[in-house]
Design an enzyme around this catalytic site. Structure first.
Site, PDB file in Angstrom:
ATOM      1  N   ASP A 173      30.137 -14.495  24.768  1.00 50.29           N
ATOM      2  CA  ASP A 173      29.791 -15.714  24.033  1.00 50.29           C
ATOM      3  C   ASP A 173      29.887 -16.945  24.923  1.00 50.29           C
ATOM      4  OD1 ASP A 173      29.327 -17.019  21.342  1.00 50.29           O
ATOM      5  OD2 ASP A 173      31.208 -17.995  21.906  1.00 50.29           O
ATOM      6  N   GLU A 202      25.188 -14.433  26.276  1.00 47.28           N
ATOM      7  CA  GLU A 202      24.580 -15.461  25.436  1.00 47.28           C
ATOM      8  C   GLU A 202      24.527 -16.727  26.299  1.00 47.28           C
ATOM      9  OE1 GLU A 202      25.243 -18.250  21.520  1.00 47.28           O
ATOM     10  OE2 GLU A 202      26.847 -17.692  22.873  1.00 47.28           O
TER      11      GLU A 202
END
Length: 984
Positions: free
Chosen positions: A653, A706
């Protein structure tokens, strides 16, 4: 173990104005012994009348008994060193008074269920008869009379102690050490007798004559006998089978020291700032024997048990207990600890060697301990033959660390951890502490304040909002060997990869890991997805963060069950043929005062520079990726999830926030790197190391970034440098955030306006092969006012559903892997909420619009089924040879058409019409070597809720060139639909 230095209390305190004599050397002791030989013999002769009294009291004794008694008296007198020239009568009197004072430690020992040695001065009636002139010989005679039978038992009456004052002698308390000495006295002829214990006289220490052995000065403490009567052993007899008795040190060999903890160590232990409690507490060889020291706050008494020997330690106050036993070596021993209302027998936590070795500490310091979770944290184990739990924590700035938990009523005072050199690691092995106990670390900060912290390496936690760590170990037996062997057959970018993103806590609210294991695998398998991606599973205090603000990096959230329950869920998914990806959040952590923020009183896991530590968007703290131990904490964490929980991939993330020093920061709020740039070089090195380590250790896994910028080489190998000069970050896949943003923007426009935004659907092919991409429709796109996927579409309800179906068909055919968030597979109209999850009631047959939602879900199932069976749609996702445009510039028609090809050149034709009108006889150029085309998927089919404009018959090409190709076909394009055709 190192003996205590002389400064630790080896000399008694003198009275006011008194000079404390120096410790006598060996030569001085020998000289003093020679000088006192004559006075001692005189004392023995003067005691003859008293011997006769002793003979009367022991009727039937032979001349041999007298001789033995005389020899014993002489031997004992020689051990009692006196000043040269001291009158024999005075020496005898002092000796008698000393013998009368030897009592209290033996009284305690007698109550402790094992070898009990009675104070000798109070055992014989001869003491009464010659109170002023009795000698050591009388005492020995009484002992000889009482010790004539090895099996004989002595019964003693207790009487209150009487205090007197002696000016010239030092009162010597009968200690556990004396009990061991007397237990080894020579046995004589068998005779059974009963000795009444006379009132003992307690003396107060006075001046010690020069040259006399300095004795320990302590007050005699009266205490009632505790616990059941112990087996009694006659004075002068060693306990049968006692190993400790074989190690006795003759008292004339060494000068004893005080076993008590000195004032400095006592203060540091009480204050929680002692770095090496094991050097003070436990058992240690010292001059005079073995010193035993225990720190047991709130205890009433502590007794050392070594084989047959039981010796109660002296209560030094404030929870400290000590005693000196005249043993040559430290025996195997246990402690019996008496508290109010209970008695516990346990191992001494401070007798064990460290459970961590030099290699562990070296690797931690270097930041290379790839199995860090096996070294730090709480681990039930067997250490030196004893079961318990090893606690270890990294806190280099702490002045001291203690462990507190349910096992010590959350009072860590008595469980002080030791610092292992310069590593910053603190460690303690606690016997008899096992699984299920709660714990935290009590850390004394550099400023002296204290903080109670959860374990950063805790592998299990309490259910939030509770914050304690839980001792755990896994007993789970995996049944997914077949899956693990198969998953490494092909890399993820060359295999079918269709992902269903799930928030476990809200997918079916209220279900546990094990209950989810009975429903989720079947649902995902039925829809044809190859993988599930779990939003962060690691423990987090605030449910509203969806798991993206982690405090327990090594613990699956306890909201849904235990770590083994989570293992069971992963195992069941694997058995169903479904891979498991997990969102992993190494970019930042929350500021909770019980977690990682300023863990040991100073910035530790976060960067020491406040400008780099604070994340401006989320109010969290960023990790210090340049610190070895912090980088190790995160790299090992990635390996941990893959190895311990068989996770098949990590979706990392917020990578962009890690890569740029100026991420969400204004000028002046960030500091350039050493080259003057904005790249976070520490974060780059960390991500490269993490990826290289995971791929090396766990074959078959995939890491996914990401990353929302155009950073060069996100999915390039770490050893291949790109135009920017950096090696690749080493990820396997990257989310294509640009495709997601552009395509959703296009779909949100009214069809009449889409021709002006046609490039938003084609631009992705300009950079499609720069990285290995995943096309994500994730949770981020259906929350916070962004609306659900179907609600983003313009038009009425029919057009909205048709638009979603056309978009999903286009997405599944586009180069790249697919990801779809839960609820979007059946066109849920509302945004996702973690509080209630997907609107499953939309699929209830009793609901009127149920066919509309079920039709979209059926389409997703068919898309996945055809996709997995068609290599052209996934085999060359990262190779330009796998894609050819047919028409990409038909903006006025809102039409896109392209070919996907497999390595053998077998094509699939995908055509999308994003206009709400049917286009008859729409001509498209096609390869001439395909004799006919069959419809594989048509999103306008009636079973999906469409208008059913389909092509049930094969479509044959015509020799008319079109779109630059030698042949063409004519199709009827359904409104707002995507059609896939494959060779017949």
């Amino acid at each position: 173990m190192t003996p205590r230095p002389e400064s630790s209390g080896s000399r008694p305190k003198g009275t006011a104005g008194e000079k404390i004599p120096e410790q006598p050397t060996a030569a001085q002791q020998k000289s003093a012994a020679k000088k006192t030989a004559v006075p001692k013999q005189a004392a023995a002769k003067k005691a003859a009348p008293a011997k006769a009294t002793a003979k009367k009291a022991a009727a039937g004794k032979t001349t041999v008994g007298k001789t033995v008694a005389k020899k014993a008296a002489t031997k004992k007198a020689s051990a009692k060193k006196t000043a040269a020239g001291q009158p024999a009568a005075e020496t005898a009197t002092a000796t008698a008074r000393k013998a009368a004072a030897k009592k209290t430690a033996v009284k305690r020992t007698a109550a402790e269920k094992a070898t009990t040695v009675k104070a000798t001065a109070a055992r014989t009636t001869a003491t009464k008869a010659a109170a002023a002139k009795s000698t050591t010989a009388e005492t020995v005679a009484g002992k000889a009379a009482a010790a004539k039978s090895p099996a004989a038992k002595t019964t003693a009456k207790k009487a209150p102690a009487k205090k007197t004052t002696t000016a010239k002698t030092t009162a010597k308390k009968t200690t556990a050490a004396e009990a061991v000495e007397k237990a080894t006295a020579k046995k004589t002829t068998p005779a059974k007798s009963t000795v009444a214990k006379s009132p003992a006289k307690k003396t107060t220490a006075g001046k010690v004559p020069a040259g006399k052995t300095v004795a320990k000065k302590s007050a005699v403490k009266k205490a009632p006998a505790r616990k059941a009567p112990a087996r009694k052993v006659l004075a002068g007899q060693a306990p049968a089978g006692s190993a400790a008795s074989d190690q006795v040190v003759p008292p004339e060999m060494e000068v004893a020291v005080s076993p008590a903890v000195d004032a400095v160590d006592r203060e540091r232990l009480l204050g929680g700032t002692h770095h090496d409690p094991h050097s003070v507490l436990g058992a240690h060889p010292v001059p005079g024997g073995i010193a035993f020291r225990a720190f047991r706050p709130y205890a009433l008494a502590v007794t050392v048990v070594a084989g047959e020997l039981r010796a109660e330690l002296h209560d030094d106050g404030e929870g400290f207990f000590s005693g000196l036993l005249p043993l040559r070596e430290v025996p195997a021993y246990r402690l019996v600890v008496e508290y109010e209302g209970t008695v516990l027998e346990t191992e001494d936590a401070y007798r064990f060697l460290p459970t961590l070795g030099d290699l562990d500490l070296h690797l931690i310091g270097e930041g290379r301990h790839e199995e860090l979770w096996t070294a730090l944290g709480a681990h039930p184990m067997t250490h030196e033959g004893v079961t318990g739990t090893r606690f270890a924590v990294w806190a280099p700035n702490a002045r001291g660390v203690r462990v507190a938990g349910t096992f010590n009523f959350w009072d860590g005072t008595g469980h002080v951890m030791r610092s292992l050199g310069s590593s910053g690691v603190w460690e303690l092995f606690l016997p008899d502490v096992g699984e299920g106990e709660l714990y935290k670390f009590e850390i004394t900060r550099p400023d002296g304040s204290r903080t109670l912290r959860a374990d950063p390496l805790a592998r299990r936690t309490e259910v939030p909002p509770a914050t304690s760590s839980v001792i755990t170990s896994s007993a789970y037996e995996w049944d997914d060997a077949e899956w693990l062997a198969r998953r490494a057959e092909a890399p993820a970018h060359e295999a079918p990869f269709s992902v269903y993103e799930v928030h476990l806590a809200s997918w079916r609210p209220g279900l546990t890991y094990r209950q989810l294991a009975e429903q989720l695998p079947g649902y995902v398998k039925n829809l044809g997805f190859t993988h599930v991606e779990l939003m962060p599973v690691a423990e987090h205090p605030f449910g509203g963060s969806w798991g993206y603000q982690v405090t327990g990096f090594y613990a699956p959230t306890a909201r849904l069950g235990t770590p083994d329950d989570f293992r069971y869920l992963v195992d069941r998914l694997h058995q169903a043929g479904i891979g498991v990806l997990m969102d992993w959040v190494p970019a930042h952590f929350p500021r909770d005062a019980w977690a990682l923020a300023e863990f040991d009183g100073r910035p530790l896991y976060e960067h020491e520079d406040p400008l780099r530590a604070a994340h401006p968007d989320w109010g969290t703290l960023e990790f210090d990726f340049g610190r070895n131990e912090v980088r190790n904490f995160l790299v090992a964490n990635a390996v941990y999830w893959c190895e311990e929980f068989h996770i098949d991939g990590l979706r990392v993330d917020a990578v962009a926030s890690m890569l740029y020093l100026d991420y969400s920061r204004e000028p002046g709020q960030w500091t350039p790197n050493e080259h003057g740039g904005r790249e976070n070089l520490d974060a780059v090195a960390f991500l490269q190391e993490m990826n290289a380590t995971v791929y090396r250790r766990v074959p078959g896994v995939v890491t996914i970034a990401e990353e929302s910028t155009a950073w060069d080489g996100v999915t390039r190998a770490t050893h291949h440098k790109g135009p920017s000069g950096f090696g690749g970050l080493g990820f396997g896949l990257k989310w294509n955030m640009g495709w997601m943003h552009d395509s959703l923007q296009y779909m949100s426009h009214e069809p009449v306006h889409r021709k002006y935004h046609h490039g938003e659907m084609t631009f992705s092919m300009v950079y499609a092969y720069s990285e290995n991409y995943v096309l994500p429709i994730s949770h981020d796109e259906v929350v916070h006012g962004k609306r659900s996927l179907v609600s983003k579409m313009p038009g009425d309800w029919w057009q909205q559903r048709a638009g979603v179906r056309a978009y999903l068909g286009f997405m599944w055919a586009h180069p790249g892997k697919q990801l779809l968030f839960m609820g979007q597979e059946f066109a849920q109209g509302a945004e996702w909420s973690e509080a209630h999850g997907p609107d499953w009631w939309l699929l209830d047959p009793g609901y009127g619009a149920e066919p509309d939602h079920r039709g979209v879900r059926d389409l997703v199932r068919d898309l996945n089924t055809v996709y997995r069976a068609t290599p052209a749609l996934w085999r060359l996702d990262t190779d330009p040879a796998g894609f050819e445009w047919i028409v990409g510039d038909a903006a006025d028609d809102n039409v896109l058409a392209f070919l996907r090809l497999d390595p053998e050149g077998v094509p699939v034709l995908a055509v999308s019409n994003f206009a709400p009108v049917t286009r008859q006889d729409y001509r498209l150029g096609v390869p001439e070597d395909v004799p006919a085309w069959l419809e594989a998927v048509n999103t306008d089919a009636a079973r999906y809720g469409g208008s059913d404009v389909t092509h049930p018959d094969p479509v044959k090409p015509e020799p008319q060139p079109w779109h630059g190709r030698p042949a063409s076909i004519r199709l009827t394009l359904p409104p707002l639909a995507t059609v896939w055709l494959r060779p017949a």
